[in-house]
Motif scaffolding. Sequence first.
Motif, PDB file in Angstrom:
ATOM      1  N   ILE A   1      -2.528  -1.412   5.415  1.00 19.11           N
ATOM      2  CA  ILE A   1      -3.558  -0.784   4.603  1.00 19.11           C
ATOM      3  C   ILE A   1      -3.893  -1.788   3.496  1.00 19.11           C
ATOM      4  N   SER A   2      -5.061  -1.637   2.871  1.00 21.94           N
ATOM      5  CA  SER A   2      -5.340  -2.554   1.766  1.00 21.94           C
ATOM      6  C   SER A   2      -4.764  -1.952   0.489  1.00 21.94           C
ATOM      7  N   PRO A   3      -4.376  -2.794  -0.471  1.00 19.49           N
ATOM      8  CA  PRO A   3      -3.763  -2.282  -1.697  1.00 19.49           C
ATOM      9  C   PRO A   3      -4.671  -1.294  -2.442  1.00 19.49           C
ATOM     10  N   GLU A   4      -5.965  -1.568  -2.456  1.00 21.97           N
ATOM     11  CA  GLU A   4      -6.889  -0.683  -3.197  1.00 21.97           C
ATOM     12  C   GLU A   4      -6.916   0.703  -2.565  1.00 21.97           C
ATOM     13  N   ILE A   5      -7.001   0.735  -1.236  1.00 20.98           N
ATOM     14  CA  ILE A   5      -7.075   2.021  -0.549  1.00 20.98           C
ATOM     15  C   ILE A   5      -5.761   2.781  -0.709  1.00 20.98           C
ATOM     16  N   LEU A   6      -4.658   2.053  -0.648  1.00 18.68           N
ATOM     17  CA  LEU A   6      -3.366   2.717  -0.812  1.00 18.68           C
ATOM     18  C   LEU A   6      -3.296   3.403  -2.168  1.00 18.68           C
TER      19      LEU A   6
ATOM     20  N   ILE B   1       4.091  -5.917  -4.019  1.00 15.40           N
ATOM     21  CA  ILE B   1       3.579  -5.334  -5.254  1.00 15.40           C
ATOM     22  C   ILE B   1       2.672  -6.339  -5.970  1.00 15.40           C
ATOM     23  N   SER B   2       2.893  -7.623  -5.704  1.00 14.92           N
ATOM     24  CA  SER B   2       2.056  -8.661  -6.327  1.00 14.92           C
ATOM     25  C   SER B   2       0.583  -8.427  -6.015  1.00 14.92           C
ATOM     26  N   LEU B   3       0.314  -7.846  -4.850  1.00 15.81           N
ATOM     27  CA  LEU B   3      -1.079  -7.683  -4.437  1.00 15.81           C
ATOM     28  C   LEU B   3      -1.713  -6.410  -4.981  1.00 15.81           C
ATOM     29  N   MET B   4      -0.928  -5.620  -5.719  1.00 10.52           N
ATOM     30  CA  MET B   4      -1.489  -4.373  -6.232  1.00 10.52           C
ATOM     31  C   MET B   4      -2.053  -4.522  -7.630  1.00 10.52           C
ATOM     32  N   HIS B   5      -1.970  -5.720  -8.172  1.00 11.64           N
ATOM     33  CA  HIS B   5      -2.545  -5.947  -9.502  1.00 11.64           C
ATOM     34  C   HIS B   5      -2.743  -7.435  -9.639  1.00 11.64           C
ATOM     35  N   ASP B   6      -3.640  -7.839 -10.525  1.00 13.54           N
ATOM     36  CA  ASP B   6      -3.808  -9.277 -10.700  1.00 13.54           C
ATOM     37  C   ASP B   6      -2.978  -9.802 -11.872  1.00 13.54           C
ATOM     38  N   GLY B   7      -2.278  -8.859 -12.525  1.00 12.42           N
ATOM     39  CA  GLY B   7      -1.351  -9.277 -13.573  1.00 12.42           C
ATOM     40  C   GLY B   7      -2.016  -9.645 -14.882  1.00 12.42           C
ATOM     41  N   LEU B   8      -3.335  -9.599 -14.923  1.00  7.86           N
ATOM     42  CA  LEU B   8      -4.010 -10.093 -16.122  1.00  7.86           C
ATOM     43  C   LEU B   8      -4.413  -8.970 -17.072  1.00  7.86           C
ATOM     44  N   ASP B   9      -5.348  -8.128 -16.613  1.00  6.85           N
ATOM     45  CA  ASP B   9      -5.803  -7.128 -17.583  1.00  6.85           C
ATOM     46  C   ASP B   9      -4.895  -5.906 -17.587  1.00  6.85           C
TER      47      ASP B   9
ATOM     48  N   GLU C   1      -5.450  -2.744 -17.427  1.00  5.05           N
ATOM     49  CA  GLU C   1      -5.724  -1.676 -16.469  1.00  5.05           C
ATOM     50  C   GLU C   1      -5.002  -1.968 -15.153  1.00  5.05           C
ATOM     51  N   SER C   2      -5.036  -3.211 -14.728  1.00  4.08           N
ATOM     52  CA  SER C   2      -4.416  -3.542 -13.449  1.00  4.08           C
ATOM     53  C   SER C   2      -2.889  -3.508 -13.578  1.00  4.08           C
ATOM     54  N   ARG C   3      -2.392  -3.839 -14.766  1.00  3.20           N
ATOM     55  CA  ARG C   3      -0.945  -3.739 -14.962  1.00  3.20           C
ATOM     56  C   ARG C   3      -0.473  -2.293 -14.896  1.00  3.20           C
ATOM     57  N   LYS C   4      -1.326  -1.409 -15.359  1.00  3.36           N
ATOM     58  CA  LYS C   4      -0.989   0.008 -15.325  1.00  3.36           C
ATOM     59  C   LYS C   4      -0.727   0.492 -13.897  1.00  3.36           C
ATOM     60  N   ASN C   5      -1.345  -0.180 -12.940  1.00  3.37           N
ATOM     61  CA  ASN C   5      -1.164   0.221 -11.546  1.00  3.37           C
ATOM     62  C   ASN C   5       0.299   0.186 -11.128  1.00  3.37           C
ATOM     63  N   VAL C   6       1.015  -0.806 -11.590  1.00  2.00           N
ATOM     64  CA  VAL C   6       2.422  -0.940 -11.230  1.00  2.00           C
ATOM     65  C   VAL C   6       3.192   0.275 -11.770  1.00  2.00           C
ATOM     66  N   TYR C   7       2.893   0.618 -13.007  1.00  2.00           N
ATOM     67  CA  TYR C   7       3.517   1.757 -13.668  1.00  2.00           C
ATOM     68  C   TYR C   7       3.177   3.049 -12.938  1.00  2.00           C
ATOM     69  N   ARG C   8       1.917   3.150 -12.551  1.00  2.00           N
ATOM     70  CA  ARG C   8       1.418   4.327 -11.842  1.00  2.00           C
ATOM     71  C   ARG C   8       2.162   4.489 -10.494  1.00  2.00           C
ATOM     72  N   ILE C   9       2.268   3.407  -9.788  1.00  2.00           N
ATOM     73  CA  ILE C   9       2.928   3.461  -8.476  1.00  2.00           C
ATOM     74  C   ILE C   9       4.386   3.871  -8.631  1.00  2.00           C
ATOM     75  N   ARG C  10       5.057   3.286  -9.616  1.00  2.00           N
ATOM     76  CA  ARG C  10       6.455   3.643  -9.815  1.00  2.00           C
ATOM     77  C   ARG C  10       6.589   5.138 -10.114  1.00  2.00           C
ATOM     78  N   ASN C  11       5.669   5.650 -10.915  1.00  2.00           N
ATOM     79  CA  ASN C  11       5.734   7.072 -11.256  1.00  2.00           C
ATOM     80  C   ASN C  11       5.510   7.966 -10.041  1.00  2.00           C
ATOM     81  N   ILE C  12       4.595   7.550  -9.191  1.00  2.00           N
ATOM     82  CA  ILE C  12       4.318   8.345  -7.988  1.00  2.00           C
ATOM     83  C   ILE C  12       5.539   8.333  -7.058  1.00  2.00           C
TER      84      ILE C  12
END
Lengths: 473, 76
Positions: free
Chosen positions: A92-97, A125-133, A135-146
């Motif tokens: 699956i693509s990271p965005e769709i996941l 997990i590297s592909l789920m955010h670009d590590g820069l802004d 908002e994208s860093r929040k994705n890692v946090y979001r995934i862990r919470n889910i």
Amino acid sequence: MKRPVASGIAGLDYLLHGGFPAGASVLVEGAPGTGKTTLGMQFLYHGATVDKEAGIYLTFEELPEQIYEDMLAFGWDLRQLEKENLLRVICISPEILLEQMMQPEGLFEQIVREMNCRRVVIDSISLMHDGLDAESRKNVYRIRNILRKLSLTSLLLREQTDPERTEITYEHYVADGVIRLALQKHMEKYRKRTLEITKMRGTRILEGEHVYRITDKGIHLIPALSMVEDRGLRKDVSVVPTGIARLDELLCGGIASGTAFILDTNSKANYKYIMGSIFAQRLLAGERTISMVPSISTLFDSKRIMALFGVDLLEAVEQGKAYFLDHFERPAPKGFEQAVIQLNHVSDEEYHQYLDEKLGPIVNESRDKGENWFAYYDLNTMFSERGKSFVKRFFAEEVNRARAVGLTLIILCNFAEIDDETSAFLERTCNGVIRTWVDGAYQYLQVTKSPHGRMSEPLLIENIAEKPFIRLI
Amino acid sequence: MSDSYIVPLQMECTLFFQMNPHAYETLDGLALRLGRTPEHLDQVLQKLVTLSILKRMGEGERAIYSYNQPDMIHVS
Ligand SMILES: Nc1ncnc2c1ncn2[C@@H]1O[C@H](COP(=O)(O)OP(=O)(O)O)[C@@H](O)[C@H]1O
Ligand SMILES: [Mg+2]
């Protein structure tokens, strides 16, 4: 505390005191080729085959077809596990996941529920955010919470781009644990693979680098020796010695409560002193025992051997410390009658229920008092009396139960008399394997599997005049 | 544009999902995996959905295509 989730890598589980904390999200980082995919899949494969826990491998770049093929090299038939609904390799693509993970009743939740999924690997997990802004860093946090919300124990794989530099990123703060894999130069010409646990929530970690190899059975990690010795010295009360000095050394003190060991012997090997010493030590440590009387010896023999080790078996019987299971109707020493549970009239279907009725109340009451139990089974007798499929089912259930209630199991078995598939199953399911065999005029013993991942070379068995009547050279 | 590419692409897509039965892909995602353009794939995917070889979840460009596994059709 919840039971730890075994990684499937014995040495790693040893370092983690049993496994990952249940529900944790652990970052596994390393440069390409360090073995992240292998480690992730070993975790899921072990879950599916041993713990019967379903798992999902989420891959963004590598195609599942490639992963199915690569993992066959370790003998892991992933497609078969998919048929049994114990595994799915999802691409699956990271965005769709992420979109589907966040959506109520989304695809991710649906699949997790449908499979009763307990374990997840995200590659990467590297592909789920670009590590820069932010908002994208929040994705890692979001995934862990889910993942945490769904009680999924997960490995988040992270590609390390610059192996020379160990950068600390946002992921390190968010993850419950961090494991670092590396491929290092070793003595000029060689390279060695090392694993280091740099963080693990709720777990006392043993710092330092541990060497691992990728073998034809997957990752094999050997805990660094100094640490193993440290823990051996800690005199863990739940570890009971076998009474055979060299064997205790190899097993870091003895056999820990709640583990299952197989004693594999060929027909010529004399195992009575090995078993006798182990059994006597358990009784001397105050444990209560259940043992199966083998077809080829009787309770009269057991009583005599225990006497050699300074244990009065009749006294143990009278104190309710020794119970026996017998598949054959035969005489027992005086005073043993009420301790023998006759199994010759018990059908396969009634087996568990019958034992539960006979021993359940006794075991439960004693466990409430914090007493430990030890059980000894003769699988060869069970094979001949009850057949292969019964034994496999029985064994898997018994090992699970043992781990859950802290019962220690020793299973006597002759691998040479059973088919490869069954012996592979037994070996995989238990925590340790001790082999003993006769070759020519000598008898040998080897530890081929142990809870801390160490194997021994074949050792010679020498008979000696005093307890424990054998010595390993 | 001639339609002669449809049948081979249809096979290519089916094969992809047979080999990777748990793939969940958008039109763009699949185009990337197969090295084709979304324009060429669009019609092919619609066809495979009509044939019940693929399932579609959602609409528009974020629609997700997945494999309707032969042995799973009766389950779900
Ligand atoms: N049967 C095997 N025996 C030894 N090494 C193997 C075997 N199969 C794969 N490897 C090694 O494992 C590595 C691949 O590991 P992988 O899990 O794909 O790493 P990563 O996901 O970190 O890139 C390769 O470097 C390869 O050399
Ligand atoms: Mg990989």
